[in-house]
Design a protein around this motif. Structure first.
Motif, PDB file in Angstrom:
ATOM      1  N   ILE A   1     -56.616  52.234  21.396  1.00 19.66           N
ATOM      2  CA  ILE A   1     -55.809  52.767  20.480  1.00 19.66           C
ATOM      3  C   ILE A   1     -55.929  54.418  21.151  1.00 19.66           C
ATOM      4  N   ARG A   2     -57.212  54.581  20.706  1.00 17.52           N
ATOM      5  CA  ARG A   2     -57.547  56.155  20.851  1.00 17.52           C
ATOM      6  C   ARG A   2     -56.960  56.709  22.243  1.00 17.52           C
ATOM      7  N   GLU A   3     -56.929  56.082  23.323  1.00 18.72           N
ATOM      8  CA  GLU A   3     -56.508  56.665  24.455  1.00 18.72           C
ATOM      9  C   GLU A   3     -55.072  56.521  24.817  1.00 18.72           C
ATOM     10  N   HIS A   4     -54.295  55.570  24.044  1.00 26.39           N
ATOM     11  CA  HIS A   4     -52.934  55.562  24.030  1.00 26.39           C
ATOM     12  C   HIS A   4     -51.955  55.760  22.845  1.00 26.39           C
ATOM     13  N   MET A   5     -52.739  56.619  22.047  1.00 30.57           N
ATOM     14  CA  MET A   5     -52.012  56.664  20.676  1.00 30.57           C
ATOM     15  C   MET A   5     -50.747  57.781  20.758  1.00 30.57           C
ATOM     16  N   ASP A   6     -50.788  58.607  21.881  1.00 33.06           N
ATOM     17  CA  ASP A   6     -49.442  59.252  22.261  1.00 33.06           C
ATOM     18  C   ASP A   6     -48.400  58.430  22.286  1.00 33.06           C
ATOM     19  N   ARG A   7     -48.500  56.982  22.753  1.00 35.39           N
ATOM     20  CA  ARG A   7     -47.194  56.289  23.091  1.00 35.39           C
ATOM     21  C   ARG A   7     -47.187  55.258  22.375  1.00 35.39           C
ATOM     22  N   GLU A   8     -46.061  54.337  22.194  1.00 32.80           N
ATOM     23  CA  GLU A   8     -45.875  52.965  21.682  1.00 32.80           C
ATOM     24  C   GLU A   8     -46.943  52.365  21.787  1.00 32.80           C
ATOM     25  N   ILE A   9     -47.717  51.610  20.616  1.00 37.65           N
ATOM     26  CA  ILE A   9     -48.453  50.506  20.716  1.00 37.65           C
ATOM     27  C   ILE A   9     -48.150  49.586  19.929  1.00 37.65           C
ATOM     28  N   ALA A  10     -48.155  48.369  20.461  1.00 35.70           N
ATOM     29  CA  ALA A  10     -47.695  47.234  19.802  1.00 35.70           C
ATOM     30  C   ALA A  10     -49.052  46.204  19.391  1.00 35.70           C
ATOM     31  N   LEU A  11     -48.997  45.278  18.544  1.00 34.76           N
ATOM     32  CA  LEU A  11     -50.006  44.630  18.143  1.00 34.76           C
ATOM     33  C   LEU A  11     -50.276  43.662  19.317  1.00 34.76           C
ATOM     34  N   ASP A  12     -49.144  43.353  19.941  1.00 35.29           N
ATOM     35  CA  ASP A  12     -49.430  42.310  21.156  1.00 35.29           C
ATOM     36  C   ASP A  12     -50.303  43.027  22.327  1.00 35.29           C
ATOM     37  N   ASP A  13     -50.100  44.153  22.389  1.00 37.27           N
ATOM     38  CA  ASP A  13     -51.035  45.014  23.500  1.00 37.27           C
ATOM     39  C   ASP A  13     -52.421  44.570  23.305  1.00 37.27           C
TER      40      ASP A  13
ATOM     41  N   SER B   1     -55.594  63.719  14.341  1.00 35.03           N
ATOM     42  CA  SER B   1     -55.361  64.374  15.551  1.00 35.03           C
ATOM     43  C   SER B   1     -54.323  65.358  15.280  1.00 35.03           C
ATOM     44  N   ALA B   2     -53.322  65.156  14.798  1.00 35.76           N
ATOM     45  CA  ALA B   2     -51.947  66.128  14.357  1.00 35.76           C
ATOM     46  C   ALA B   2     -52.707  67.151  13.521  1.00 35.76           C
TER      47      ALA B   2
ATOM     48  N   TRP C   1     -43.488  69.545  18.927  1.00 35.94           N
ATOM     49  CA  TRP C   1     -44.559  69.180  20.143  1.00 35.94           C
ATOM     50  C   TRP C   1     -45.505  68.290  19.597  1.00 35.94           C
ATOM     51  N   ILE C   2     -46.197  68.705  18.348  1.00 35.80           N
ATOM     52  CA  ILE C   2     -47.389  67.877  17.645  1.00 35.80           C
ATOM     53  C   ILE C   2     -46.944  66.404  17.638  1.00 35.80           C
ATOM     54  N   ALA C   3     -45.840  66.471  17.094  1.00 35.79           N
ATOM     55  CA  ALA C   3     -45.551  64.970  16.759  1.00 35.79           C
ATOM     56  C   ALA C   3     -45.453  64.099  17.696  1.00 35.79           C
ATOM     57  N   ILE C   4     -44.926  64.751  18.951  1.00 34.07           N
ATOM     58  CA  ILE C   4     -44.762  63.730  20.256  1.00 34.07           C
ATOM     59  C   ILE C   4     -46.070  63.574  20.765  1.00 34.07           C
TER      60      ILE C   4
END
Length: 454
Positions: free
Chosen positions: A357-369, A404-405, A418-421
């Motif tokens: 989660i920490r390493e990929h929070m800048d993209r969409e993360i699903a529970l299935d992942d 993080s924001a 920019w921060i939101a993305i």
């Protein structure tokens, strides 16, 4: 013959220096030359050089950094600094590092260069013969200082009190066995005992100064790292009884051991790995880098702000300092997750999900992942994730993104869009709403408020 290497980024200047000086007259020969610090270091790694004549104002490595790297690559190489002018501050810094001498390039073309070169040869022979000289005392004392400033202050104190000494390398001040030990300890107290070590080395009669320096650089350095304690600056060793220093674990082996849940939750395993870390085959720089990754790995459970890491450990020189630091993290992690009632294997997988989660929070993360990388069922994962973190997956993800924001808002001047993305929200409107729900303030107001507090 004394082997000489000439360094200057201007080829014509190098050729001029090499051509103008009658090297053979001083039992010297030029074995090479280059126009860059990098090329010089490569040469030193594969070839013996006795004296390096070097300009300090070259592209690449800065002057002082270059001198230090030369000393690390070939500690016995003596350095003569070439300067354009009598730059007092630059020369003072160079002298602290331990250069043999300095000369302006203009002086090389003058008639007195012969006097200068005779002086260089004389000082070179005196310095190298010191290292070859045999120790006549059964025991000697070595004052180990930290950094050039403290070494310089120590030398000034010794001269003021007329206590005989010899310099041995960049960090060691050597005293014979019949020196005034009471006065020496008094001067160390004046200089600052927290930054000093006094080593008494016994049964050294008959070894050379060069051998002594090698012993200090290897065995004694490692023993002091492992054994030094805050209340003590005096250590005694018997040369023939010094233990053989065996190669310890590598950085990969250490990281592999201390990034397992068993390391944190099993106290006997923790103690076993601590002993291995203490004896690891790591330089000071490697130790700092390796333990940064350890700190980051456990940060979700320890609650430590990893941004403060390098300030925290900047002055760590000994194992007791690192051990205390490890213990603080160990206690914090155990307090956070030790009473959840979750098995070590399950805890390991939940931690793996948290890191993902920490390493990929800048993209969409699903529970299935997360179910895929942990191999858990939805209900089993959700139950244990909340047991360990105290939050559902969605709440945990949003909280991490908002935290993080906050850092981006207070530490950068980037736009809210920019921060939101950066923290994983494509929809800026949704980010603004969620941020206000979590903090009670809009991103703009939060930034203004934090700015006023700072």
């Amino acid at each position: 013959m004394i082997k000489v290497y000439v360094v200057d980024d201007e080829k014509l200047v190098r050729q001029g220096i090499i051509g103008l000086i009658e090297w053979e007259k001083y039992d010297m020969e030029v074995v090479g030359n280059s126009g860059s610090g990098e090329e010089t270091i490569l040469f030193l790694r594969e070839n013996e050089v006795n004296i390096l004549f070097s300009d300090l104002e070259m592209p690449g490595l800065s002057g002082m950094d270059f001198l230090k790297e030369v000393k690390e690559t070939q500690p016995d190489t003596q350095i003569v600094v070439l300067t354009m002018h009598q730059e007092f501050e630059l020369i003072q810094q160079s002298l602290r590092i331990g250069i043999l001498d300095y000369i302006t390039k203009a002086q090389i073309e003058e008639e007195n260069v012969h006097v200068f070169m005779r002086g260089v040869r004389k000082r070179y022979l005196e310095r190298t013969q010191l290292y070859d000289r045999v120790i006549s005392d059964n025991e000697v004392y070595i004052w180990i200082t930290e950094g050039s400033t403290q070494r310089e202050n120590a030398v000034n104190l010794l001269r003021e009190y007329a206590l005989a000494f010899e310099l041995l390398g960049d960090s060691y001040i050597f005293f014979s066995g019949d020196c005034n030990r009471i006065l020496l300890m008094h001067l160390i107290e004046l200089s600052g005992r927290q930054q000093s070590v006094l080593v008494e080395l016994k049964q050294v009669k008959g070894i050379s100064h060069n051998q002594l320096k090698d012993i200090l650089d290897r065995e004694i350095k490692i023993l002091l790292f492992r054994e030094r304690q805050p209340a003590n600056y005096r250590y005694t060793y018997i040369y023939p009884e010094l233990p053989e220093i065996k190669r310890g674990d590598s950085r990969q082996e250490i990281l592999s051991s201390c990034m397992k849940m068993e390391f944190m939750l099993d106290n006997s395993r923790y103690e076993e790995v601590m002993e291995r870390i203490k004896c690891a085959d790591l330089s000071s720089e490697e130790r700092t880098a390796v333990f940064y990754h350890f700190n980051l790995y456990w940060s979700e459970f320890s609650g430590r702000d990893i941004r403060l890491y390098f300030d925290e450990v900047a002055y760590f020189r000994c194992w007791y300092q690192w051990r205390e630091w490890f213990n603080q993290i160990h206690i914090a992690v155990q307090k956070r997750i030790g009473n959840t009632g979750t098995g070590i294997g399950t805890m390991e997988l939940i931690h793996k999900a948290i890191i993902y989660i920490r390493e990929h929070m800048d993209r969409e993360i699903a529970l299935d992942d997360l179910l895929h990388i942990t191999g858990m069922s939805k209900s089993f994962f959700s139950r244990n994730f909340k047991k360990v973190t105290g939050k559902t997956f969605i709440t945990y993800l949003n909280d991490m993104r908002i935290d993080s924001a906050k850092k981006y808002l207070t530490e950068t001047e980037q736009s809210v869009h920019w921060i939101a993305i950066q923290v994983g929200y494509v929809d800026e409107h949704y980010f603004r709403k969620l941020f206000k729900d979590k903090t009670g303030k809009s991103p703009k107001k939060y930034r203004e408020t934090q700015g006023n507090q700072n």
